[in-house]
Design a protein around this motif. Sequence first.
Motif, PDB file in Angstrom:
ATOM      1  N   PHE A   1       0.824  -1.204   0.000  1.00  0.00           N
ATOM      2  CA  PHE A   1       0.000   0.000   0.000  1.00  0.00           C
ATOM      3  C   PHE A   1       0.864   1.264   0.000  1.00  0.00           C
ATOM      4  O   PHE A   1       0.815   2.056   0.940  1.00  0.00           O
ATOM      5  CB  PHE A   1      -0.936  -0.015   1.206  1.00  0.00           C
ATOM      6  N   PRO A   2       1.688   1.453  -1.028  1.00  0.00           N
ATOM      7  CA  PRO A   2       2.602   2.605  -1.038  1.00  0.00           C
ATOM      8  C   PRO A   2       1.885   3.949  -1.014  1.00  0.00           C
ATOM      9  O   PRO A   2       2.386   4.912  -0.442  1.00  0.00           O
ATOM     10  CB  PRO A   2       3.409   2.422  -2.325  1.00  0.00           C
ATOM     11  N   HIS A   3       0.689   4.042  -1.639  1.00  0.00           N
ATOM     12  CA  HIS A   3      -0.017   5.316  -1.656  1.00  0.00           C
ATOM     13  C   HIS A   3      -0.525   5.675  -0.253  1.00  0.00           C
ATOM     14  O   HIS A   3      -0.498   6.841   0.156  1.00  0.00           O
ATOM     15  CB  HIS A   3      -1.182   5.265  -2.645  1.00  0.00           C
TER      16      HIS A   3
ATOM     17  N   TYR B   1       9.967  10.780  -4.417  1.00  0.00           N
ATOM     18  CA  TYR B   1      10.985   9.809  -4.815  1.00  0.00           C
ATOM     19  C   TYR B   1      10.798   8.502  -4.050  1.00  0.00           C
ATOM     20  O   TYR B   1      10.972   7.412  -4.601  1.00  0.00           O
ATOM     21  CB  TYR B   1      12.394  10.355  -4.549  1.00  0.00           C
ATOM     22  N   GLY B   2      10.430   8.619  -2.764  1.00  0.00           N
ATOM     23  CA  GLY B   2      10.180   7.423  -1.960  1.00  0.00           C
ATOM     24  C   GLY B   2       8.998   6.629  -2.487  1.00  0.00           C
ATOM     25  O   GLY B   2       9.023   5.394  -2.523  1.00  0.00           O
ATOM     26  N   LEU B   3       7.951   7.337  -2.904  1.00  0.00           N
ATOM     27  CA  LEU B   3       6.785   6.672  -3.490  1.00  0.00           C
ATOM     28  C   LEU B   3       7.187   5.931  -4.765  1.00  0.00           C
ATOM     29  O   LEU B   3       6.773   4.780  -4.991  1.00  0.00           O
ATOM     30  CB  LEU B   3       5.701   7.703  -3.793  1.00  0.00           C
TER      31      LEU B   3
ATOM     32  N   LYS C   1       8.973   2.702  -3.891  1.00  0.00           N
ATOM     33  CA  LYS C   1       8.073   1.651  -3.387  1.00  0.00           C
ATOM     34  C   LYS C   1       7.235   1.054  -4.510  1.00  0.00           C
ATOM     35  O   LYS C   1       7.048  -0.167  -4.575  1.00  0.00           O
ATOM     36  CB  LYS C   1       7.173   2.225  -2.299  1.00  0.00           C
ATOM     37  N   LEU C   2       6.737   1.904  -5.404  1.00  0.00           N
ATOM     38  CA  LEU C   2       5.950   1.404  -6.528  1.00  0.00           C
ATOM     39  C   LEU C   2       6.810   0.530  -7.448  1.00  0.00           C
ATOM     40  O   LEU C   2       6.364  -0.519  -7.929  1.00  0.00           O
ATOM     41  CB  LEU C   2       5.362   2.575  -7.324  1.00  0.00           C
ATOM     42  N   THR C   3       8.049   0.963  -7.669  1.00  0.00           N
ATOM     43  CA  THR C   3       8.952   0.193  -8.518  1.00  0.00           C
ATOM     44  C   THR C   3       9.296  -1.141  -7.878  1.00  0.00           C
ATOM     45  O   THR C   3       9.335  -2.186  -8.549  1.00  0.00           O
ATOM     46  CB  THR C   3      10.241   0.999  -8.783  1.00  0.00           C
TER      47      THR C   3
ATOM     48  N   ASP D   1       8.740  -7.027  -7.570  1.00  0.00           N
ATOM     49  CA  ASP D   1       8.316  -8.204  -6.805  1.00  0.00           C
ATOM     50  C   ASP D   1       7.158  -8.928  -7.476  1.00  0.00           C
ATOM     51  O   ASP D   1       6.592  -9.869  -6.921  1.00  0.00           O
ATOM     52  CB  ASP D   1       7.881  -7.793  -5.390  1.00  0.00           C
ATOM     53  N   LYS D   2       6.770  -8.421  -8.660  1.00  0.00           N
ATOM     54  CA  LYS D   2       5.683  -9.003  -9.445  1.00  0.00           C
ATOM     55  C   LYS D   2       4.346  -8.955  -8.710  1.00  0.00           C
ATOM     56  O   LYS D   2       3.487  -9.809  -8.902  1.00  0.00           O
ATOM     57  CB  LYS D   2       6.022 -10.438  -9.842  1.00  0.00           C
ATOM     58  N   GLN D   3       4.208  -7.938  -7.835  1.00  0.00           N
ATOM     59  CA  GLN D   3       2.906  -7.709  -7.248  1.00  0.00           C
ATOM     60  C   GLN D   3       2.037  -7.001  -8.283  1.00  0.00           C
ATOM     61  O   GLN D   3       2.535  -6.367  -9.206  1.00  0.00           O
ATOM     62  CB  GLN D   3       3.028  -6.859  -5.982  1.00  0.00           C
ATOM     63  N   GLU D   4       0.734  -7.099  -8.113  1.00  0.00           N
ATOM     64  CA  GLU D   4      -0.184  -6.522  -9.098  1.00  0.00           C
ATOM     65  C   GLU D   4      -0.006  -5.009  -9.179  1.00  0.00           C
ATOM     66  O   GLU D   4       0.017  -4.320  -8.168  1.00  0.00           O
ATOM     67  CB  GLU D   4      -1.629  -6.848  -8.701  1.00  0.00           C
ATOM     68  N   THR D   5       0.148  -4.494 -10.379  1.00  0.00           N
ATOM     69  CA  THR D   5       0.298  -3.061 -10.602  1.00  0.00           C
ATOM     70  C   THR D   5      -0.842  -2.576 -11.490  1.00  0.00           C
ATOM     71  O   THR D   5      -1.011  -3.052 -12.606  1.00  0.00           O
ATOM     72  CB  THR D   5       1.639  -2.740 -11.295  1.00  0.00           C
TER      73      THR D   5
END
Length: 257
Positions: free
Chosen positions: A4-6, A199-201, A204-206, A211-215
């Motif tokens: 949950f990066p957002h 930049y931190g966001l 985390k998204l990258t 990690d092949k989590q759903e994007t």
Amino acid sequence: MSQFPHDEFVKEYLPELYQDYGQVIPSADVTSERRQIDVLFIPTKPVPTTPETLGLLGKLAQTTCLLEVYRNAVTHEEIKDCISKLISLQQNQNKEAKREKKKIDDSQLPFLWIITPTISQAILKEFGAIEKENWEDGIYFLASGLSTGIVAIHQLPVTRDTLWLRILGKGNKQIKAIEELKALPSDYPNREMVLELVYGLFSKLTANKLDKQETIKEDETLIMSLRQLYRDKIAEVERQGIQQGLQLGIQKEINML
């Protein structure tokens, strides 16, 4: 890595902007069942509202408030859930005041702000949400007894006043707000701090993507936009390093002479 990066971004971003003006409690518990809100803010001194400071974000926080930020368009059920959290918190404060034999005015009770990237006219009509004079487009208020306002980010005017809220938007709204932030003068208040969080966001998204989590599609677009921003930052750091190295070399030459 968090899924949950957002959410993490919101709970870092708002406290950083509000911390100089009062007590900021991210993930605050509001009931005995440990139901949480995104951010509880309790001002201890005047919160500025000029475009060069917090603008509209500061205007929202003139009194104690709960801020619930949604990544996707808020739903009917989510609005009711937010209001129930607000009522629980207000009831707790009233009980505490009675125990201490203090009188608490309704104006001293927390106000709820629901911040959403978009919202349908049907939902606004269902809750009787209306705009008020002296407030920007995109700001709606429910009946006064509910102490609740809704911020529809997609309707906010594109001005410096609304920048800090538009950064919490989605899709092109958020991307354009981040581009505006990057274009501000380097000494503009809060610019560098917020860019570091952005930049931190991105990181985390990258990482989630690797990690092949759903994007989701919107995050893919955001990642592509932030990638160039991140590259610009790296290039700037490298230029500064080269410049400092040259200056150090020149100083050494002068010292030798």
